[in-house]
Design an enzyme around this catalytic site. Structure first.
Site, PDB file in Angstrom:
ATOM      1  N   SER A 261       0.854  -1.194   0.000  1.00 59.07           N
ATOM      2  CA  SER A 261       0.000   0.000   0.000  1.00 59.07           C
ATOM      3  C   SER A 261       0.883   1.235   0.000  1.00 59.07           C
ATOM      4  O   SER A 261       2.025   1.189   0.506  1.00 59.07           O
ATOM      5  CB  SER A 261      -0.872   0.011   1.258  1.00 59.07           C
ATOM      6  OG  SER A 261      -1.490   1.281   1.425  1.00 59.07           O
TER       7      SER A 261
ATOM      8  N   TYR B 110      -1.739  -0.177  10.479  1.00 54.97           N
ATOM      9  CA  TYR B 110      -1.984  -0.586   9.088  1.00 54.97           C
ATOM     10  C   TYR B 110      -0.786  -0.200   8.219  1.00 54.97           C
ATOM     11  O   TYR B 110      -0.219  -1.038   7.502  1.00 54.97           O
ATOM     12  CB  TYR B 110      -3.270   0.050   8.555  1.00 54.97           C
ATOM     13  CG  TYR B 110      -3.456  -0.228   7.089  1.00 54.97           C
ATOM     14  CD1 TYR B 110      -3.704  -1.523   6.635  1.00 54.97           C
ATOM     15  CD2 TYR B 110      -3.323   0.787   6.132  1.00 54.97           C
ATOM     16  CE1 TYR B 110      -3.831  -1.791   5.283  1.00 54.97           C
ATOM     17  CE2 TYR B 110      -3.448   0.520   4.790  1.00 54.97           C
ATOM     18  CZ  TYR B 110      -3.705  -0.770   4.361  1.00 54.97           C
ATOM     19  OH  TYR B 110      -3.815  -1.045   3.020  1.00 54.97           O
TER      20      TYR B 110
HETATM   21  C1  8X3 Z   1      -4.912   1.954   1.499  1.00 52.62           C
HETATM   22  C2  8X3 Z   1      -4.479   3.133   0.751  1.00 52.62           C
HETATM   23  O1  8X3 Z   1      -4.895   5.628   0.425  1.00 52.62           O
HETATM   24  O2  8X3 Z   1      -6.792   4.270   1.114  1.00 52.62           O
HETATM   25  O3  8X3 Z   1      -4.045   0.888   1.302  1.00 52.62           O
HETATM   26  O4  8X3 Z   1      -5.022   4.726   2.705  1.00 52.62           O
HETATM   27  S1  8X3 Z   1      -5.331   4.503   1.262  1.00 52.62           S
END
Ligand code: 8X3
Length: 247
Positions: free
Chosen positions: A134, A147
């Site tokens: 991510s 996260y």
């Molecule tokens: C999630 C990306 O930009 O929605 O992995 O936080 S974001």
């Protein structure tokens, strides 16, 4: 030969499975919700194998892998897609159980399955691990705490795998998506508060699961000598915040 995709019953995972099967590959879709996978099999046919697996439970991973039929058992590519974000509270208010759940799935689940699948790839001198990281693994933002940290782990794990796999013929990539809609991700992050989840995607051309599925297919089809270490993808509408100074 097959491609194993985790978190296959919805969102990125379902789109990745569908795209790969349509491109002619044999795909194992792994997820907890078997009935969703079976529905997918009705649509996708015999080149799609539903596999019940909870990546956060090592016994479940072992049992699932042991059940693979011979024509799917040689995994040429593992797409570590299963993962989740839970909560956007500041660290001092976050639910510690949410942190544990994210660590269990995003880190322990991903590393365990990779560890189980890698030896056969190394033995064949061919294989591919595609991790779904991510942008949160690179850029901190309020509420991203564990996260983001779990995705930073995935990013560095991907790079360190490359270091260990030098000369093995096994490729590793980390796909790092930004804001992506049309998935369960946001609803889970906001714990079913669909209104709050919908607000995040209001009036935004966000990334779609198909964008990520197309990226996986593109990566898989690169020539064997080429390794894309990481690929960071944002919607045009998303960019970087200022560095705030608290006074
Ligand atoms: C999630 C990306 O930009 O929605 O992995 O936080 S974001």
């Amino acid at each position: 030969m097959s491609i194993l995709v985790t978190g296959a019953s919805a969102g990125f995972g379902a789109a990745i499975c569908e795209t790969l099967v349509t491109a002619g590959y044999r795909v194992i879709g792994a997820a907890r919700r078997l009935e969703k996978l079976q529905e997918m099999q009705n649509r996708l046919g015999g080149n799609f194998l539903p596999l019940q697996m909870d990546v956060s439970d090592t016994a479940s991973v072992d049992q699932a892998l042991a059940k693979l039929p011979a024509d799917f058992a040689e995994i040429d590519c593992l797409v570590n897609n299963a993962g989740l974000a839970l909560g956007l509270e500041p660290a001092a208010q976050a639910d510690f159980n949410d942190w544990l759940t994210m660590i269990q799935t995003n880190i322990i689940g991903l590393t365990y399955l990779t560890r189980q699948v890698l030896p056969a790839m190394v033995g064949r001198k061919q294989g591919y691990v595609i991790n779904i990281g991510s942008i949160a693994g690179t850029y901190p933002y309020p509420g991203g705490n564990v996260y983001g940290a779990s995705k930073a782990f995935v990013r560095q794990f991907s790079l360190n795998l490359r270091a260990d796999l030098a000369g093995s013929g096994v490729r590793v990539s980390n796909i790092e998506p930004g804001l992506c809609g049309d998935t369960e991700f946001s609803n889970i992050r906001f714990k079913g508060d669909s209104e709050r989840a919908a607000k995040l995607y209001e009036n935004v051309e966000y990334i779609r699961p198909q964008d990520i599925a197309d990226t996986v297919l593109w990566l898989y089809q690169r020539p064997a000598h080429m390794n894309v270490n990481s690929i960071e993808i944002m919607p045009v509408a998303q960019s970087f915040g200022p560095l705030p100074v608290a006074r």
